[in-house]
Design a protein around this motif. Sequence first.
Motif, PDB file in Angstrom:
ATOM      1  N   ALA A  57     -24.518  83.782  25.256  1.00  0.00           N
ATOM      2  CA  ALA A  57     -25.690  84.209  24.491  1.00  0.00           C
ATOM      3  C   ALA A  57     -26.962  83.663  25.127  1.00  0.00           C
ATOM      4  O   ALA A  57     -26.962  82.589  25.725  1.00  0.00           O
ATOM      5  N   TYR A  58     -28.025  84.425  24.968  1.00  0.00           N
ATOM      6  CA  TYR A  58     -29.346  84.040  25.450  1.00  0.00           C
ATOM      7  C   TYR A  58     -30.144  83.549  24.252  1.00  0.00           C
ATOM      8  O   TYR A  58     -30.309  84.286  23.271  1.00  0.00           O
ATOM      9  N   CYS A  59     -30.616  82.317  24.326  1.00  0.00           N
ATOM     10  CA  CYS A  59     -31.263  81.651  23.206  1.00  0.00           C
ATOM     11  C   CYS A  59     -32.733  81.386  23.513  1.00  0.00           C
ATOM     12  O   CYS A  59     -33.130  81.284  24.676  1.00  0.00           O
ATOM     13  N   CYS A  60     -33.522  81.227  22.468  1.00  0.00           N
ATOM     14  CA  CYS A  60     -34.934  80.902  22.619  1.00  0.00           C
ATOM     15  C   CYS A  60     -35.073  79.563  23.344  1.00  0.00           C
ATOM     16  O   CYS A  60     -34.447  78.577  22.960  1.00  0.00           O
ATOM     17  N   ARG A  61     -35.880  79.531  24.380  1.00  0.00           N
ATOM     18  CA  ARG A  61     -36.093  78.307  25.151  1.00  0.00           C
ATOM     19  C   ARG A  61     -36.776  77.223  24.313  1.00  0.00           C
ATOM     20  O   ARG A  61     -36.524  76.047  24.495  1.00  0.00           O
ATOM     21  N   LEU A  62     -37.607  77.617  23.356  1.00  0.00           N
ATOM     22  CA  LEU A  62     -38.324  76.624  22.562  1.00  0.00           C
ATOM     23  C   LEU A  62     -37.461  76.020  21.458  1.00  0.00           C
ATOM     24  O   LEU A  62     -37.332  74.806  21.383  1.00  0.00           O
ATOM     25  N   CYS A  63     -36.829  76.863  20.616  1.00  0.00           N
ATOM     26  CA  CYS A  63     -36.126  76.325  19.439  1.00  0.00           C
ATOM     27  C   CYS A  63     -34.606  76.464  19.481  1.00  0.00           C
ATOM     28  O   CYS A  63     -33.919  75.918  18.621  1.00  0.00           O
ATOM     29  N   GLY A  64     -34.055  77.213  20.440  1.00  0.00           N
ATOM     30  CA  GLY A  64     -32.610  77.333  20.585  1.00  0.00           C
ATOM     31  C   GLY A  64     -31.954  78.454  19.803  1.00  0.00           C
ATOM     32  O   GLY A  64     -30.748  78.652  19.904  1.00  0.00           O
ATOM     33  N   LEU A  65     -32.695  79.213  19.019  1.00  0.00           N
ATOM     34  CA  LEU A  65     -32.103  80.298  18.227  1.00  0.00           C
ATOM     35  C   LEU A  65     -31.510  81.362  19.150  1.00  0.00           C
ATOM     36  O   LEU A  65     -32.181  81.814  20.079  1.00  0.00           O
ATOM     37  N   PRO A  66     -30.253  81.780  18.937  1.00  0.00           N
ATOM     38  CA  PRO A  66     -29.686  82.850  19.774  1.00  0.00           C
ATOM     39  C   PRO A  66     -30.412  84.170  19.519  1.00  0.00           C
ATOM     40  O   PRO A  66     -30.556  84.594  18.381  1.00  0.00           O
ATOM     41  N   LEU A  67     -30.873  84.789  20.601  1.00  0.00           N
ATOM     42  CA  LEU A  67     -31.642  86.026  20.496  1.00  0.00           C
ATOM     43  C   LEU A  67     -30.876  87.251  20.962  1.00  0.00           C
ATOM     44  O   LEU A  67     -31.039  88.333  20.387  1.00  0.00           O
ATOM     45  N   PHE A  68     -30.040  87.100  21.995  1.00  0.00           N
ATOM     46  CA  PHE A  68     -29.296  88.243  22.546  1.00  0.00           C
ATOM     47  C   PHE A  68     -27.916  87.808  23.007  1.00  0.00           C
ATOM     48  O   PHE A  68     -27.753  86.714  23.543  1.00  0.00           O
ATOM     49  N   ARG A  69     -26.915  88.683  22.836  1.00  0.00           N
ATOM     50  CA  ARG A  69     -25.575  88.452  23.379  1.00  0.00           C
ATOM     51  C   ARG A  69     -25.519  88.993  24.810  1.00  0.00           C
ATOM     52  O   ARG A  69     -26.189  89.978  25.134  1.00  0.00           O
ATOM     53  N   ALA A  70     -24.704  88.370  25.620  1.00  0.00           N
ATOM     54  CA  ALA A  70     -24.587  88.796  27.018  1.00  0.00           C
ATOM     55  C   ALA A  70     -24.140  90.249  27.134  1.00  0.00           C
ATOM     56  O   ALA A  70     -24.595  90.968  28.029  1.00  0.00           O
ATOM     57  N   GLN A  71     -23.266  90.713  26.250  1.00  0.00           N
ATOM     58  CA  GLN A  71     -22.787  92.092  26.386  1.00  0.00           C
ATOM     59  C   GLN A  71     -23.855  93.125  26.038  1.00  0.00           C
ATOM     60  O   GLN A  71     -23.677  94.304  26.327  1.00  0.00           O
ATOM     61  N   ALA A  72     -25.000  92.697  25.484  1.00  0.00           N
ATOM     62  CA  ALA A  72     -26.106  93.618  25.216  1.00  0.00           C
ATOM     63  C   ALA A  72     -27.062  93.710  26.409  1.00  0.00           C
ATOM     64  O   ALA A  72     -27.993  94.506  26.395  1.00  0.00           O
ATOM     65  N   LYS A  73     -26.808  92.925  27.455  1.00  0.00           N
ATOM     66  CA  LYS A  73     -27.665  92.908  28.639  1.00  0.00           C
ATOM     67  C   LYS A  73     -27.302  94.073  29.564  1.00  0.00           C
ATOM     68  O   LYS A  73     -26.141  94.426  29.701  1.00  0.00           O
ATOM     69  N   GLN A 139     -32.895  80.377  27.262  1.00  0.00           N
ATOM     70  CA  GLN A 139     -31.909  79.475  27.846  1.00  0.00           C
ATOM     71  C   GLN A 139     -30.550  80.075  27.529  1.00  0.00           C
ATOM     72  O   GLN A 139     -30.357  80.676  26.483  1.00  0.00           O
ATOM     73  N   PHE A 140     -29.633  79.938  28.459  1.00  0.00           N
ATOM     74  CA  PHE A 140     -28.333  80.589  28.335  1.00  0.00           C
ATOM     75  C   PHE A 140     -27.284  79.610  27.831  1.00  0.00           C
ATOM     76  O   PHE A 140     -27.193  78.478  28.309  1.00  0.00           O
ATOM     77  N   ALA A 141     -26.493  80.051  26.848  1.00  0.00           N
ATOM     78  CA  ALA A 141     -25.343  79.292  26.351  1.00  0.00           C
ATOM     79  C   ALA A 141     -24.095  80.073  26.748  1.00  0.00           C
ATOM     80  O   ALA A 141     -23.870  81.183  26.258  1.00  0.00           O
ATOM     81  N   ALA A 142     -23.311  79.527  27.659  1.00  0.00           N
ATOM     82  CA  ALA A 142     -22.099  80.201  28.119  1.00  0.00           C
ATOM     83  C   ALA A 142     -21.084  80.312  26.985  1.00  0.00           C
ATOM     84  O   ALA A 142     -21.068  79.500  26.053  1.00  0.00           O
TER      85      ALA A 142
END
Length: 164
Positions: A57-73, A139-142
Motif C-alpha cells: 500500500a501507498y501511504c501518506c508521507r506526512l501522517c501514514g494513512l494508507p491512500l492507495f493499494r498497489a493493485q490499483a497502480k 511512503q510505501f508499506a510492502a
Amino acid sequence: MHAAHRSASGFDLTPPSPQERQSLEAALTGEEKRVLLNHGTEAPFCGGLLNNKKAGAYCCRLCGLPLFRAQAKFESGTGWPSFTTPYDDEHVRAIVDRGYGMTRTETRCARCDSHQGHVFPDGPRPTGLRYCINSVSLQFAAQDEPFPDPMHRGEASLKAETGS
C-alpha cells in the motif's frame, strides 16, 4: 479533543493535533514540505515510487494513512505514480483547484490535509479515473509489513495487504 472518526477500513481519520502536526512537519525534507504543505509538484519521471511494482500500500508521507493499494497502480506514461481508486474512499479528499488558469481536482490526505496530487477523468476501467500522485507525497508499506504510524494511533499493528 475530537472523538475518533474511523474509516470503513478501520483507520482513525482524526486530524493531527497542533503538536502532532509540528512533529510530523519537522520530519519532512525540504522537497517533501514544498509538495505536501505548499501544494507543489515534483518533476515527472524522477519520483522514487514511479517504477515500484511490489505488493502493498501507498501511504501518506506526512501522517501514514494508507491512500492507495498497489493493485490499483497502473502505468499512465505521465511520469508520476497513477492509481485507479483509493485504498478507502474516505482516505482521499477532492478539492477543486482553479490555479494556473485551469480547473483540476486536487487530491489531499483526508486525515492531515496534505497535498498528494490530482485526479483526472482519463484513467482506465473500471473507474475511468487517474489519481496522479507525487512520489514524494507517499511512503510505501510492502505487503505483510506494518503500516507507518507516526502519530502512534495503533495502526502499525495493521499490515498492508493486497486484498480489498
